[in-house]
Design an enzyme around this catalytic site. Structure first.
Site, short mmCIF file in Angstrom:
data_model
loop_
_atom_site.label_atom_id
_atom_site.label_comp_id
_atom_site.label_asym_id
_atom_site.label_seq_id
_atom_site.Cartn_x
_atom_site.Cartn_y
_atom_site.Cartn_z
N ASP A 131 -6.56 4.39 -5.28
CA ASP A 131 -7.08 4.21 -4.17
C ASP A 131 -7.85 5.29 -3.50
OD1 ASP A 131 -7.59 3.46 -1.10
OD2 ASP A 131 -6.53 1.63 -1.73
N LYS A 174 0.93 -1.16 0.06
CA LYS A 174 -0.04 -0.17 -0.15
C LYS A 174 0.93 1.15 -0.09
CE LYS A 174 -4.57 0.35 0.05
NZ LYS A 174 -5.43 -0.65 -0.45
#
Ligand code: NAD
Length: 427
Positions: free
Chosen positions: A146, A106
């Site tokens: 995202d 991430k």
């Protein structure tokens, strides 16, 4: 992004409890309870007024024993390293539970893109890649969009990576625009995947989907396409709740005979908010935001935010509810899990239920690496196969060992990653 709780501590607690249950060796435990690599860095960006602003950013790789790390890059003013670490860990379990050969990663940048010009955003994206290009790539870590990042951001990032490396690597990043390396079907993938798992759950529970009703929280990307697929299979969406920016609160839009999802979608904006006046004109009942929980339906689909089903809000949930499918990430708090278990409601846990998105990103990655693109039908067929197989594996384990579905999903995911780590001889 922490909202009063530390997501990394929660991720570690969840991991510890399953590690204990499956008797994971201490070395593997120590390895998997933390990220394998954390990069924290600064990005200087020349702003339009001539000044330079320095942004703090992260890229975290939790584990890549099963394949290149995979996970989005978030732009948010309240981003924290702990949130990014937790999300990277959850990505490892998500890719493992759907059995795609990828790991978990991430990224994040502390920034507010809504207050930045397009030029400033482009320079930020390119700056991010200049800092991380040594540790990302189609074979080692593949970012994606995202929160507050989009296809355009991904394309700038890909372009910067290709400029630095001197070749075309469309597989370095996913979530690109269709025609520039993006996969057909990505927009629908998460919501459709939610309903593929729901369809399998209902089949196993002996419930005819055509006789069911559902209430949904959210009407953004995940919720809208879940609603569309569910209606297409014959279910009736009775209520949809979403956020209203002007009134600073949420509302529930109800149509007791079943919502025409396309009609509702025609009056939503790009942030997934429904126009209240138009909804009223169309004959929708408009109720307080939390009322989506209190509908007399068979299925609840939390597809908006984290921490929506708590021991407090669960009091609103009526006895008709038989299935909860978690389209959102982390919509249920651990204390509410206990209440769901007690009531005997069937739960499809988030990292299984909403894995359609990363599965389609994996398809994008494959198509880019081959430089050959599939039709939308082919993407959906493969998506259905992956989601259905993943659901079956979790369901069978839950049945065999009498486990809660969330625990069964964790057991499968952690076991797969632990095996990869051991087979490689890391432990
Ligand atoms: P989105 O921004 O498109 O939509 C969010 C929706 O939530 C909007 O309809 C908004 O009005 C609604 N909402 C916000 N606050 C609300 C509130 N208080 N009450 C009711 N509704 C509220 O987001 P999305 O992409 O659909 O993602 C939704 C969730 O699914 C998030 O948890 C996300 O992390 C998760 N998720 C998304 C994907 C994906 O591919 N988009 C993949 C996996 C998981």
């Amino acid at each position: 992004m922490s909202q009063g709780y530390n997501p990394f501590q929660i991720a570690q607690q969840q991991f510890n409890s399953v590690a204990e249950k499956i008797g994971l060796e201490s070395g593997v435990r120590d390895l998997l309870r933390q990220p394998s690599r954390i990069l924290e860095f600064t990005i200087p960006v020349r702003m339009d007024d001539g000044s330079t602003k320095v942004f703090t950013a992260f890229r975290v790789q939790h584990n890549d024993a099963r394949g290149p790390a995979k996970g989005g890059i978030r732009f948010h003013p309240h981003e924290t390293l702990d949130t990014v670490k937790a999300l990277a860990m959850w990505m490892t379990w998500k890719t493992a539970v759907v059995d795609i050969p990828l790991g978990g990663g991430k990224g994040g940048v502390i920034c507010d893109p809504q207050g930045m010009s397009l030029g400033e955003q482009e320079r930020l994206c390119r700056g991010y890649i200049r800092q991380v290009y040594k540790i990302i790539g189609p074979l080692n870590d593949v970012p994606a969009p995202d929160i507050m990042t989009n296809a355009q951001h991904m394309l700038w990032m890909m372009d910067e990576y290709e400029a630095i490396t001197g070749a075309r690597y469309p597989g370095v990043i996913t979530g690109k625009p269709v025609g520039m390396g993006g996969s057909l079907g990505r927009t629908e993938a998460t919501g459709f995947g939610v309903v593929f798992t729901l369809r399998e759950a209902l089949r196993n529970l002996g419930i005819d989907i055509k006789k069911t009703t559902a209430s949904i929280q959210g009407f953004g990307n995940v919720a809208e396409y879940a609603a569309r697929k569910y209606s297409e299979l014959g279910g009736a969406v009775i209520a949809v709740s979403c956020w209203c920016r002007e009134d600073n609160c949420s509302y529930t839009f109800r149509e007791k005979d079943g919502i025409d999802v396309a009609k509702l979608a025609s009056i939503k904006n790009s942030f997934g908010s429904i126009d209240k006046d138009k909804a009223r004109e169309m004959g929708f009942e408009i109720l307080p935001g939390q009322e989506w929980l209190a509908q007399e339906v068979d299925i609840l689909m939390p597809c908006a935010l984290e921490n929506q089903l708590t021991s407090e809000t669960f009091k609103k949930v009526g006895p008709s509810v038989k299935v909860i499918c978690e389209g959102a990430n982390g919509p249920t708090t651990p204390d509410c899990d206990e209440l769901i278990k007690q009531r005997g409601i069937f739960l499809i846990p988030d990292f299984l239920c909403n894995a359609g998105g990363v599965t389609c990103s994996y398809f994008e990655h494959i198509q880019c690496n081959m430089n050959y693109f599939w039709s939308k039908e082919e993407v959906f067929e493969k998506l259905d196969f992956k989601m259905t197989s993943a659901f079956k594996a979790v369901y069978e384990l839950a049945k065999e060992k009498n486990l809660y579905m969330r625990d069964a999903a964790y057991c499968i995911a952690i076991d797969r990653v632990a095996k990869a780590v051991k087979l490689r001889g890391w432990i």
